[in-house]
Design a protein around this motif. Structure first.
Motif, PDB file in Angstrom:
ATOM      1  N   VAL A  83       0.819  -1.216   0.000  1.00 19.16           N
ATOM      2  CA  VAL A  83       0.000   0.000   0.000  1.00 19.16           C
ATOM      3  C   VAL A  83       0.855   1.269   0.000  1.00 19.16           C
ATOM      4  CG1 VAL A  83      -1.615   1.373   1.373  1.00 19.16           C
ATOM      5  CG2 VAL A  83      -2.084  -1.041   0.949  1.00 19.16           C
ATOM      6  N   PRO A  84       1.881   1.373   0.874  1.00 16.26           N
ATOM      7  CA  PRO A  84       2.709   2.600   0.837  1.00 16.26           C
ATOM      8  C   PRO A  84       3.418   2.817  -0.492  1.00 16.26           C
ATOM      9  CG  PRO A  84       3.093   1.366   2.863  1.00 16.26           C
ATOM     10  CD  PRO A  84       2.295   0.481   1.965  1.00 16.26           C
ATOM     11  N   ILE A  85       3.819   1.726  -1.148  1.00 12.79           N
ATOM     12  CA  ILE A  85       4.507   1.851  -2.440  1.00 12.79           C
ATOM     13  C   ILE A  85       3.554   2.411  -3.489  1.00 12.79           C
ATOM     14  CG2 ILE A  85       5.603   0.546  -4.304  1.00 12.79           C
ATOM     15  CD1 ILE A  85       6.707  -1.349  -2.188  1.00 12.79           C
ATOM     16  N   VAL A  86       2.332   1.860  -3.534  1.00  8.63           N
ATOM     17  CA  VAL A  86       1.346   2.355  -4.494  1.00  8.63           C
ATOM     18  C   VAL A  86       0.933   3.781  -4.146  1.00  8.63           C
ATOM     19  CG1 VAL A  86      -0.967   1.982  -5.430  1.00  8.63           C
ATOM     20  CG2 VAL A  86       0.503   0.017  -4.947  1.00  8.63           C
ATOM     21  N   GLN A  87       0.758   4.047  -2.852  1.00 12.45           N
ATOM     22  CA  GLN A  87       0.304   5.364  -2.408  1.00 12.45           C
ATOM     23  C   GLN A  87       1.323   6.455  -2.708  1.00 12.45           C
ATOM     24  OE1 GLN A  87      -0.825   5.396   1.756  1.00 12.45           O
ATOM     25  NE2 GLN A  87      -2.674   6.548   1.258  1.00 12.45           N
ATOM     26  N   SER A  88       2.602   6.087  -2.784  1.00  7.51           N
ATOM     27  CA  SER A  88       3.636   7.070  -3.108  1.00  7.51           C
ATOM     28  C   SER A  88       3.590   7.497  -4.565  1.00  7.51           C
ATOM     29  CB  SER A  88       5.018   6.496  -2.783  1.00  7.51           C
ATOM     30  OG  SER A  88       5.333   5.415  -3.649  1.00  7.51           O
ATOM     31  N   ARG A  89       2.828   6.758  -5.385  1.00  8.85           N
ATOM     32  CA  ARG A  89       2.755   7.050  -6.817  1.00  8.85           C
ATOM     33  C   ARG A  89       1.387   7.562  -7.268  1.00  8.85           C
ATOM     34  NH1 ARG A  89       6.609   3.518  -5.722  1.00  8.85           N
ATOM     35  NH2 ARG A  89       8.362   3.218  -7.146  1.00  8.85           N
ATOM     36  N   VAL A  90       0.331   7.083  -6.590  1.00  7.18           N
ATOM     37  CA  VAL A  90      -1.015   7.513  -6.960  1.00  7.18           C
ATOM     38  C   VAL A  90      -1.890   7.466  -5.708  1.00  7.18           C
ATOM     39  CG1 VAL A  90      -1.702   5.154  -7.583  1.00  7.18           C
ATOM     40  CG2 VAL A  90      -2.944   7.091  -8.545  1.00  7.18           C
ATOM     41  N   LYS A  91      -2.862   8.379  -5.622  1.00  8.35           N
ATOM     42  CA  LYS A  91      -3.749   8.440  -4.460  1.00  8.35           C
ATOM     43  C   LYS A  91      -4.622   7.188  -4.390  1.00  8.35           C
ATOM     44  CE  LYS A  91      -7.455  10.974  -4.402  1.00  8.35           C
ATOM     45  NZ  LYS A  91      -8.462  12.054  -4.346  1.00  8.35           N
ATOM     46  N   ILE A  92      -4.741   6.626  -3.179  1.00 13.24           N
ATOM     47  CA  ILE A  92      -5.591   5.452  -2.954  1.00 13.24           C
ATOM     48  C   ILE A  92      -6.863   5.894  -2.234  1.00 13.24           C
ATOM     49  CG2 ILE A  92      -5.791   3.229  -1.783  1.00 13.24           C
ATOM     50  CD1 ILE A  92      -2.824   2.837  -2.113  1.00 13.24           C
ATOM     51  N   ASP A  93      -8.023   5.646  -2.876  1.00 20.54           N
ATOM     52  CA  ASP A  93      -9.310   6.010  -2.269  1.00 20.54           C
ATOM     53  C   ASP A  93      -9.834   4.938  -1.327  1.00 20.54           C
ATOM     54  OD1 ASP A  93      -9.386   8.435  -3.525  1.00 20.54           O
ATOM     55  OD2 ASP A  93     -10.607   7.749  -5.205  1.00 20.54           O
ATOM     56  N   SER A  94      -9.461   3.673  -1.594  1.00 17.68           N
ATOM     57  CA  SER A  94      -9.987   2.583  -0.772  1.00 17.68           C
ATOM     58  C   SER A  94      -9.095   1.356  -0.895  1.00 17.68           C
ATOM     59  CB  SER A  94     -11.413   2.236  -1.218  1.00 17.68           C
ATOM     60  OG  SER A  94     -11.913   1.129  -0.496  1.00 17.68           O
ATOM     61  N   VAL A  95      -9.032   0.576   0.186  1.00 15.07           N
ATOM     62  CA  VAL A  95      -8.315  -0.703   0.199  1.00 15.07           C
ATOM     63  C   VAL A  95      -9.340  -1.798   0.465  1.00 15.07           C
ATOM     64  CG1 VAL A  95      -6.551  -2.100   1.316  1.00 15.07           C
ATOM     65  CG2 VAL A  95      -6.175   0.365   1.011  1.00 15.07           C
ATOM     66  N   GLN A  96      -9.491  -2.732  -0.475  1.00 16.94           N
ATOM     67  CA  GLN A  96     -10.467  -3.804  -0.359  1.00 16.94           C
ATOM     68  C   GLN A  96      -9.745  -5.137  -0.188  1.00 16.94           C
ATOM     69  OE1 GLN A  96     -13.865  -3.386  -0.454  1.00 16.94           O
ATOM     70  NE2 GLN A  96     -13.652  -1.171  -0.641  1.00 16.94           N
ATOM     71  N   ARG A  97     -10.052  -5.851   0.894  1.00 15.12           N
ATOM     72  CA  ARG A  97      -9.493  -7.188   1.084  1.00 15.12           C
ATOM     73  C   ARG A  97     -10.558  -8.228   0.732  1.00 15.12           C
ATOM     74  NH1 ARG A  97      -6.720  -9.257   6.652  1.00 15.12           N
ATOM     75  NH2 ARG A  97      -5.298  -7.536   6.112  1.00 15.12           N
ATOM     76  N   ILE A  98     -10.220  -9.129  -0.189  1.00 15.67           N
ATOM     77  CA  ILE A  98     -11.146 -10.174  -0.611  1.00 15.67           C
ATOM     78  C   ILE A  98     -10.914 -11.408   0.252  1.00 15.67           C
ATOM     79  CG2 ILE A  98     -11.971 -11.560  -2.543  1.00 15.67           C
ATOM     80  CD1 ILE A  98     -12.349  -8.528  -2.864  1.00 15.67           C
TER      81      ILE A  98
END
Length: 367
Positions: free
Chosen positions: A115-130
């Protein structure tokens, strides 16, 4: 594109099992990939991750959101290599698409470490765990445990220490020396725990990945890294032989653990420094051949040598005190060696810092 639905497969099951190269972009392509993965391994949770991402995508599009889905996979060697692969794929994707925000889809806590790696590149609106629903009866519990232990990441952590302990104990019984089993088991399990604790598996995987890359690209680092490994083995053997000679003569209770450990450092540190310099030399040569700056890599050699100088000087002084009359030098000479090693390490460190600062200044001038 307003929203990107990102499905994460950190251990690259989609590539290892289904032979699919990521990134997989688009709804139809992801459905095809999920079906192919489910056909090969119906029990893999990454299939549910992709279908969960498709459901999120459909919900977004029903609300009129301009959205797309992508599946990113790492590597079977979970850690630095897998995370670098996902980072690279995401960077390439963001260069191609103008993404405003994202929704992160995963199947558990391991994937969510990204999550921090992705968040450093693009804004994350939601995290969904399946999460896949399971019946809470005994048969289901057995099934979960059985397949958990089939996972290499879990089985290696759980079974390897037990296997080492059983082998060492069996060998001790065959040698009619059961007392040595406790010492051997503690050493083996201790080494394994340090190996896992310092995450040396990730570092070794990265090292072998660099070795493989060096072979394919014809770099000299393959030879220098291999030479460094061999010199490192020689260093370890040299240290163990020196310690063993004293251990056989007087035993650990006579000399003490600290003395034997210091003796190991004194006998092997020069070889370890040589191994580091050999590996660093290959890196310098490859950077020079490729037209890249080499000063920063050269400065590493000075720091490696300065650390080796300090360890060698300190071990000489400690051994001259603890082995007074048995060591090659007297305590008076030992303190001189220690002082000289500090001076040499200080000078080498200053040279290394000077080279590093020159490199930083030059890089800033070109920015």
């Amino acid at each position: 594109m307003q929203t990107l639905v990102i499905c994460i497969d950190r251990d690259n099951d989609i590539g290892e099992k289904a032979g699919i190269k990521t990134p997989v972009i688009g709804r139809e392509n992801n459905i095809e990939a999920a079906v192919k993965l489910a056909t090969v391994d119906p029990e893999d949770s990454d299939t549910n991750t992709i279908f969960g991402g498709i459901k999120v995508l459909d919900d977004l599009r029903k609300r009129g959101v301009d959205a797309e889905i992508v599946s990113l996979a790492g590597d079977k060697n979970v850690g630095v290599i897998s995370d670098q692969n996902i980072s690279r794929q995401l960077d390439e994707l963001l260069l191609e698409f103008d993404v405003k925000s994202s929704i992160f889809i995963s199947d558990g806590a391991e994937d969510e470490t990204l999550v921090p790696i992705v968040q450093s590149r693009v804004k994350i609106d939601s995290v969904q765990r399946i999460v896949v629903m399971q019946s809470a009866n005994l048969e289901s519990t057995y099934y979960i445990l059985k397949h958990a232990f089939s996972d290499p990441k879990i089985s290696q952590t759980f079974f390897v220490p037990i296997g080492l302990a059983a082998i060492i104990y069996s060998l001790s019984l065959l040698a009619n020396y059961p007392e040595g089993a406790i010492v051997g088991i503690l050493i083996a399990v201790g080494i394994y725990m340090l190996y896992r604790g310092f995450m040396l598996d990730d570092k070794l995987a990265l090292f072998f990945d660099q070795m493989k890359s060096s072979i394919h690209s014809g770099k000299i680092t393959f030879i220098t890294y291999l030479s460094a490994v061999l010199v490192g083995i020689i260093a370890t053997v040299q240290g163990v032989v020196s310690v063993w000679a004293y251990y056989v003569e007087g035993g650990i209770w006579y000399y003490g653990t600290l003395t034997l450990f210091t003796l190991f450092i004194n006998s092997s540190v020069i070889w370890y420094v040589l191994a580091g310099l050999v590996a660093n030399t290959g890196k310098v040569i490859d950077r020079y051949v490729n037209g890249l700056p080499v000063k920063k890599s050269v400065s590493h050699a000075f720091f490696i040598t300065s650390v080796g100088s300090l360890l060698w000087g300190a071990s000489m002084y400690l051994l001259s005190i603890t082995l007074d009359g048995e060591f090659v030098i007297t305590p008076e000479s030992g303190i001189q060696y220690f002082v000289y090693s500090i001076i040499l390490a200080f000078i080498l460190s200053l040279i290394g810092i000077k080279i590093s600062l020159d490199t930083i200044r030059k890089n800033r001038m070109f920015e």
